[in-house]
Design a protein around this motif. Structure first.
Motif, PDB file in Angstrom:
ATOM      1  N   LEU A 149       1.112  -1.204  -0.198  1.00  0.00           N
ATOM      2  CA  LEU A 149      -0.043   0.160   0.218  1.00  0.00           C
ATOM      3  C   LEU A 149       0.895   1.405  -0.008  1.00  0.00           C
ATOM      4  CD1 LEU A 149      -3.218  -1.002   2.529  1.00  0.00           C
ATOM      5  CD2 LEU A 149      -2.895  -0.112  -0.358  1.00  0.00           C
ATOM      6  N   ARG A 150       1.988   0.986   1.008  1.00  0.00           N
ATOM      7  CA  ARG A 150       2.652   2.419   0.731  1.00  0.00           C
ATOM      8  C   ARG A 150       3.892   2.646  -0.116  1.00  0.00           C
ATOM      9  NH1 ARG A 150       7.277   2.084   5.382  1.00  0.00           N
ATOM     10  NH2 ARG A 150       8.706   3.661   4.249  1.00  0.00           N
ATOM     11  N   LEU A 151       3.539   1.700  -0.950  1.00  0.00           N
ATOM     12  CA  LEU A 151       4.258   1.783  -2.253  1.00  0.00           C
ATOM     13  C   LEU A 151       3.204   2.179  -3.359  1.00  0.00           C
ATOM     14  CD1 LEU A 151       6.116  -2.042  -3.219  1.00  0.00           C
ATOM     15  CD2 LEU A 151       7.347   1.094  -2.926  1.00  0.00           C
ATOM     16  N   VAL A 152       1.880   1.852  -3.005  1.00  0.00           N
ATOM     17  CA  VAL A 152       0.708   2.341  -4.107  1.00  0.00           C
ATOM     18  C   VAL A 152       0.987   3.813  -4.458  1.00  0.00           C
ATOM     19  CG1 VAL A 152      -1.607   2.174  -4.597  1.00  0.00           C
ATOM     20  CG2 VAL A 152      -0.205   0.647  -4.181  1.00  0.00           C
ATOM     21  N   LYS A 153       1.022   4.527  -2.913  1.00  0.00           N
ATOM     22  CA  LYS A 153       1.003   5.443  -2.510  1.00  0.00           C
ATOM     23  C   LYS A 153       1.978   6.675  -3.008  1.00  0.00           C
ATOM     24  CE  LYS A 153      -1.429   5.247   2.065  1.00  0.00           C
ATOM     25  NZ  LYS A 153      -1.184   5.606   3.128  1.00  0.00           N
ATOM     26  N   ILE A 154       3.160   6.200  -3.198  1.00  0.00           N
ATOM     27  CA  ILE A 154       4.073   6.675  -3.709  1.00  0.00           C
ATOM     28  C   ILE A 154       3.616   6.654  -5.276  1.00  0.00           C
ATOM     29  CG2 ILE A 154       6.482   6.471  -4.050  1.00  0.00           C
ATOM     30  CD1 ILE A 154       7.098   5.165  -1.173  1.00  0.00           C
ATOM     31  N   VAL A 155       3.695   6.097  -6.192  1.00  0.00           N
ATOM     32  CA  VAL A 155       3.613   5.190  -7.121  1.00  0.00           C
ATOM     33  C   VAL A 155       2.398   6.332  -7.487  1.00  0.00           C
ATOM     34  CG1 VAL A 155       2.920   4.147  -9.234  1.00  0.00           C
ATOM     35  CG2 VAL A 155       4.746   3.363  -7.093  1.00  0.00           C
ATOM     36  N   ASN A 156       1.567   6.490  -6.927  1.00  0.00           N
ATOM     37  CA  ASN A 156       0.375   7.621  -7.372  1.00  0.00           C
ATOM     38  C   ASN A 156       1.239   9.157  -7.492  1.00  0.00           C
ATOM     39  OD1 ASN A 156      -2.093   6.060  -7.561  1.00  0.00           O
ATOM     40  ND2 ASN A 156      -2.491   5.275  -6.005  1.00  0.00           N
ATOM     41  N   GLY A 157       1.685   9.519  -5.827  1.00  0.00           N
ATOM     42  CA  GLY A 157       1.948  11.172  -6.187  1.00  0.00           C
ATOM     43  C   GLY A 157       2.863  11.167  -6.834  1.00  0.00           C
ATOM     44  N   LEU A 158       3.560  10.337  -7.188  1.00  0.00           N
ATOM     45  CA  LEU A 158       4.745  10.359  -8.608  1.00  0.00           C
ATOM     46  C   LEU A 158       4.039  10.724 -10.054  1.00  0.00           C
ATOM     47  CD1 LEU A 158       7.619   7.086  -8.525  1.00  0.00           C
ATOM     48  CD2 LEU A 158       7.638  10.407  -8.472  1.00  0.00           C
TER      49      LEU A 158
END
Ligand SMILES: Nc1ncnc2c1ncn2[C@@H]1O[C@H](COP(=O)(O)OP(=O)(O)OP(=O)(O)O)[C@@H](O)[C@H]1O
Ligand SMILES: [Mg+2]
Length: 397
Positions: free
Chosen positions: A220-229
């Motif tokens: 989930l943390r990765l998803v957030k980072i990728v979404n932000g990117l």
């Protein structure tokens, strides 16, 4: 006596002739001046009769239709090449001006014989011709150059935003690679351990579930980072306005700047946000605004003893207020009026472009909102005030 009379008559005839010659010369001069005016003026000019037939057009007007005054005389707008619908509109407008006696002004866009699309500012007015008939006079200024300059300016601004985003992305990339590697390593480790547990003769269900949960949390943390990117890395000015949970918006944005803040040893505080609080917005643009404000705050407190930034969200029935506060020294009164101007920066050349606040102000305005410095706050505080639902007109801007 007869000779005297004849002489007098002769003199008055001479005087009359001289007067007439002078009048003719005067008339010719003013006609020449008028024609020169019509030839050199940077505008098109015409006179049309009440049936929509041209009586006179100036040389620039004639050139637009690849013709001459003689070629255009007695013809109607449709006959010289106006598109059907525009010709009908012109005719109706002429009749309105003639019947009301009120002049009309409007911008007209049309394609000319050379294939160029031009924008005109056209004014029409009634006038009386030499025979006493009421006719239509008109002049139009070519606005194409100005319209094009405005388009070019807009394009340049879009390019600037793109370049600015790329620069911001470059700065973030290094820190983010690190931030992505960490959860990946944890996922890898926990997955391996999970396999071992599953292969063991007796199943330790509790630990297996715990590992599974850790893996899920890391993903989930990765998803957030990728979404932000994704938000910062692409052009967003054509994105549709969509409902977006404010909590998710803040989380994704914070996930992006967290690595930088960690390196700078800055604490970032956020308040509890109701999970159902949503905004109709272009999430990528608002994320960009928040990143700019947080990045400014981080720069301002870099060398402070006490380093914190707080992102505080509050909402009313119709609007959302996001306050970005920092523990920095504040913004000197004398530069407060200038900080939102493009290219205004107090940072070294290699650090600041001075575009952050001006771009952010524009992005917030496109949402029908405002970005302002709260001058009453004891700490440096920028307030983003957004309507929860943007009306149609504002979306278009
Ligand atoms: N939180 C803050 N505290 C103190 N000064 C600030 C703060 N935010 C902005 N400023 C001042 O406003 C100026 C303009 O900010 P802006 O974000 O537009 O450009 P920049 O940060 O200098 O450059 P860029 O954003 O392009 O990297 C900054 O140079 C700084 O002087
Ligand atoms: Mg900035």
């Amino acid at each position: 006596v007869t000779a005297q009379v004849a002489q007098r008559i002769g003199q008055s005839i001479d005087a009359a002739n001289a007067g007439r010659d002078a009048a003719v010369r005067d008339a010719r001069r003013s006609e020449q001046t008028f024609l020169s005016y019509m030839e050199h003026g940077p505008f098109t000019a015409f006179i049309r009769d009440s049936n929509g037939r041209y009586i006179y057009v100036n040389p620039l007007f004639a050139r637009m239709y690849n013709s001459t005054n003689e070629g255009i005389r007695h013809k109607t707008s449709r006959e010289i090449g106006f598109p059907e619908d525009l010709a009908a509109e012109v005719m109706a407008d002429d009749q309105r001006v003639l019947s009301t006696g009120v002049s009309s002004a409007r911008t007209v866009e049309m394609q000319h014989f050379d294939g160029c699309q031009r924008q005109w500012f056209a004014v029409k007015f009634p006038l009386i011709d030499a025979s006493g008939a009421t006719v239509i006079g008109g002049v139009a200024l070519d606005l194409s150059a100005r319209v094009q300059a405005e388009k070019a300016k807009e394009e340049a601004q879009n390019q600037l935003v793109k370049a600015y985003k790329l620069a911001a992305l470059g700065e973030m990339a290094g820190n983010i690679a690190h931030e992505i590697n960490n959860p990946l390593a944890i996922i890898d480790g926990k997955a391996k351990q999970l396999c071992e547990i599953l292969a063991a003769p007796t199943l330790d269900t509790k630990t297996a579930i715990k590992f599974g949960e850790t893996i899920s949390a890391m993903a989930l943390r990765l998803v957030k980072i990728v979404n932000g990117l994704r938000n910062v890395s692409r052009a967003s000015n054509n994105d549709p306005f969509t409902p977006k949970a404010v909590a998710a918006l803040i989380e994704e944005t914070v996930a992006l700047c967290a690595p930088k803040l960690k390196v700078m040893d800055i604490e970032l505080k956020t308040n509890e946000i109701a999970p159902d609080l949503a905004l109709t917005c272009r999430p990528a643009e608002l994320s960009q605004v928040l990143l700019n404000l947080i990045s400014n705050a981080a720069d301002a407190i870099e060398n402070q003893e006490d380093r914190w930034i707080s992102v505080d969200v509050s909402a009313s029935a119709t609007s959302v207020r996001i306050r970005i506060v920092d523990s920095g020294p504040g913004i000197p009164k004398e530069i407060r009026g200038k900080i939102c101007e493009p290219f205004f920066t107090t940072k070294p050349v290699d650090k600041g472009t001075g575009l952050g606040l001006s771009i952010s102000t524009q992005l917030v305005a496109a949402h029908g909102g405002t970005l302002a410095l709260d001058e009453l706050s004891p700490h440096t505080c920028f307030v983003v005030h957004l309507p929860r639902h943007v009306s149609h007109g504002e979306k278009a801007s």
